[in-house]
Design a protein around this motif. Structure first.
Motif, PDB file in Angstrom:
ATOM      1  N   LYS A  19      38.723  42.655  35.962  1.00  0.00           N
ATOM      2  CA  LYS A  19      39.414  43.908  35.650  1.00  0.00           C
ATOM      3  C   LYS A  19      40.397  44.280  36.763  1.00  0.00           C
ATOM      4  CE  LYS A  19      35.222  45.689  34.658  1.00  0.00           C
ATOM      5  NZ  LYS A  19      34.237  46.740  34.325  1.00  0.00           N
ATOM      6  N   LEU A  20      41.008  43.250  37.340  1.00  0.00           N
ATOM      7  CA  LEU A  20      41.937  43.461  38.440  1.00  0.00           C
ATOM      8  C   LEU A  20      43.135  44.307  38.003  1.00  0.00           C
ATOM      9  CD1 LEU A  20      42.556  42.866  41.389  1.00  0.00           C
ATOM     10  CD2 LEU A  20      43.707  40.778  40.652  1.00  0.00           C
ATOM     11  N   GLY A  23      46.239  49.238  38.575  1.00  0.00           N
ATOM     12  CA  GLY A  23      46.892  50.392  37.955  1.00  0.00           C
ATOM     13  C   GLY A  23      46.310  51.701  38.455  1.00  0.00           C
ATOM     14  N   LYS A  24      45.011  51.768  38.521  1.00  0.00           N
ATOM     15  CA  LYS A  24      44.324  52.984  38.967  1.00  0.00           C
ATOM     16  C   LYS A  24      44.704  53.353  40.397  1.00  0.00           C
ATOM     17  CE  LYS A  24      39.643  54.785  39.660  1.00  0.00           C
ATOM     18  NZ  LYS A  24      38.210  54.455  39.564  1.00  0.00           N
ATOM     19  N   ARG A  45      51.341  47.987  42.980  1.00  0.00           N
ATOM     20  CA  ARG A  45      52.410  47.594  42.058  1.00  0.00           C
ATOM     21  C   ARG A  45      52.585  46.090  41.859  1.00  0.00           C
ATOM     22  NH1 ARG A  45      52.919  52.200  39.700  1.00  0.00           N
ATOM     23  NH2 ARG A  45      53.737  53.916  40.893  1.00  0.00           N
ATOM     24  N   SER A  46      52.049  45.266  42.781  1.00  0.00           N
ATOM     25  CA  SER A  46      52.291  43.828  42.632  1.00  0.00           C
ATOM     26  C   SER A  46      51.174  43.001  43.253  1.00  0.00           C
ATOM     27  CB  SER A  46      53.625  43.435  43.279  1.00  0.00           C
ATOM     28  OG  SER A  46      53.544  43.560  44.682  1.00  0.00           O
ATOM     29  N   ILE A  47      51.063  41.785  42.740  1.00  0.00           N
ATOM     30  CA  ILE A  47      50.131  40.809  43.302  1.00  0.00           C
ATOM     31  C   ILE A  47      50.518  40.511  44.746  1.00  0.00           C
ATOM     32  CG2 ILE A  47      49.369  38.398  43.138  1.00  0.00           C
ATOM     33  CD1 ILE A  47      48.132  40.114  40.966  1.00  0.00           C
ATOM     34  N   ARG A  48      51.806  40.456  44.994  1.00  0.00           N
ATOM     35  CA  ARG A  48      52.299  40.187  46.349  1.00  0.00           C
ATOM     36  C   ARG A  48      51.788  41.242  47.335  1.00  0.00           C
ATOM     37  NH1 ARG A  48      58.612  40.252  48.260  1.00  0.00           N
ATOM     38  NH2 ARG A  48      58.180  39.931  50.450  1.00  0.00           N
ATOM     39  N   LYS A  49      51.902  42.516  46.961  1.00  0.00           N
ATOM     40  CA  LYS A  49      51.430  43.607  47.821  1.00  0.00           C
ATOM     41  C   LYS A  49      49.928  43.503  48.046  1.00  0.00           C
ATOM     42  CE  LYS A  49      51.382  47.886  49.600  1.00  0.00           C
ATOM     43  NZ  LYS A  49      51.057  47.882  51.003  1.00  0.00           N
ATOM     44  N   THR A 102      45.323  42.335  51.537  1.00  0.00           N
ATOM     45  CA  THR A 102      43.962  41.799  51.617  1.00  0.00           C
ATOM     46  C   THR A 102      43.857  40.439  52.308  1.00  0.00           C
ATOM     47  OG1 THR A 102      44.142  40.700  49.465  1.00  0.00           O
ATOM     48  CG2 THR A 102      43.262  42.973  49.500  1.00  0.00           C
ATOM     49  N   GLY A 103      44.966  39.710  52.361  1.00  0.00           N
ATOM     50  CA  GLY A 103      44.922  38.356  52.917  1.00  0.00           C
ATOM     51  C   GLY A 103      44.447  37.317  51.907  1.00  0.00           C
ATOM     52  N   ILE A 104      44.262  37.727  50.654  1.00  0.00           N
ATOM     53  CA  ILE A 104      43.844  36.804  49.599  1.00  0.00           C
ATOM     54  C   ILE A 104      45.090  36.117  49.036  1.00  0.00           C
ATOM     55  CG2 ILE A 104      42.717  36.601  47.347  1.00  0.00           C
ATOM     56  CD1 ILE A 104      41.142  39.170  48.087  1.00  0.00           C
ATOM     57  N   ASN A 105      44.981  34.832  48.825  1.00  0.00           N
ATOM     58  CA  ASN A 105      46.084  34.019  48.327  1.00  0.00           C
ATOM     59  C   ASN A 105      46.631  34.573  47.013  1.00  0.00           C
ATOM     60  OD1 ASN A 105      47.065  31.652  46.552  1.00  0.00           O
ATOM     61  ND2 ASN A 105      47.027  30.764  48.612  1.00  0.00           N
ATOM     62  N   ARG A 106      47.958  34.617  46.895  1.00  0.00           N
ATOM     63  CA  ARG A 106      48.603  35.137  45.678  1.00  0.00           C
ATOM     64  C   ARG A 106      48.233  34.333  44.442  1.00  0.00           C
ATOM     65  NH1 ARG A 106      54.870  36.299  46.779  1.00  0.00           N
ATOM     66  NH2 ARG A 106      54.810  34.064  46.612  1.00  0.00           N
ATOM     67  N   TYR A 107      48.103  33.035  44.587  1.00  0.00           N
ATOM     68  CA  TYR A 107      47.723  32.181  43.457  1.00  0.00           C
ATOM     69  C   TYR A 107      46.357  32.600  42.916  1.00  0.00           C
ATOM     70  CZ  TYR A 107      46.461  28.026  40.785  1.00  0.00           C
ATOM     71  OH  TYR A 107      46.068  27.168  39.791  1.00  0.00           O
ATOM     72  N   THR A 108      45.402  32.814  43.815  1.00  0.00           N
ATOM     73  CA  THR A 108      44.062  33.240  43.430  1.00  0.00           C
ATOM     74  C   THR A 108      44.108  34.575  42.702  1.00  0.00           C
ATOM     75  OG1 THR A 108      43.063  32.069  45.304  1.00  0.00           O
ATOM     76  CG2 THR A 108      41.749  33.830  44.300  1.00  0.00           C
ATOM     77  N   LEU A 109      44.857  35.525  43.258  1.00  0.00           N
ATOM     78  CA  LEU A 109      44.969  36.842  42.635  1.00  0.00           C
ATOM     79  C   LEU A 109      45.657  36.774  41.275  1.00  0.00           C
ATOM     80  CD1 LEU A 109      45.894  38.953  45.775  1.00  0.00           C
ATOM     81  CD2 LEU A 109      43.711  38.966  44.543  1.00  0.00           C
ATOM     82  N   SER A 110      46.675  35.946  41.155  1.00  0.00           N
ATOM     83  CA  SER A 110      47.373  35.793  39.875  1.00  0.00           C
ATOM     84  C   SER A 110      46.444  35.223  38.808  1.00  0.00           C
ATOM     85  CB  SER A 110      48.595  34.891  40.024  1.00  0.00           C
ATOM     86  OG  SER A 110      49.564  35.518  40.808  1.00  0.00           O
ATOM     87  N   LYS A 111      45.688  34.209  39.165  1.00  0.00           N
ATOM     88  CA  LYS A 111      44.735  33.613  38.229  1.00  0.00           C
ATOM     89  C   LYS A 111      43.668  34.625  37.827  1.00  0.00           C
ATOM     90  CE  LYS A 111      46.037  29.361  37.609  1.00  0.00           C
ATOM     91  NZ  LYS A 111      46.400  28.879  36.283  1.00  0.00           N
TER      92      LYS A 111
END
Length: 71
Positions: A7-8, A13-14, A18-22, A27-36
């Motif tokens: 439910k990312l 949104g809550k 605004r973006s996966i990049r932000k 957080t230091g978490i890889n953008r690829y991981t967050l996008s998936k």
């Protein structure tokens, strides 16, 4: 069979992230991981990543992931 869904998008949104990049920068978490994760295409998740996201959003694990009936 049950399926894990993330439910990312709801949390972002809550909390007006605004973006996966932000989120990745914060957080230091890889953008690829967050996008998936955002697209519910992630098949494995590290416990440290879950903890980092819960701490960042100030939420409990059940607010980040859900177990639903799958295909």
């Amino acid at each position: 069979m049950k399926k894990v869904t993330f439910k990312l998008n709801e949390l972002m949104g809550k909390h007006r992230v605004r973006s996966i990049r932000k989120l990745s920068e914060d957080t230091g978490i890889n953008r690829y991981t967050l996008s998936k994760m955002y697209d519910n295409e992630l098949t494995r998740m590290d416990a440290a990543t879950l903890s980092t996201l819960c701490n960042y959003f100030g939420c409990e694990l059940h607010e980040l992931i859900d177990l639903t009936d799958g295909e």
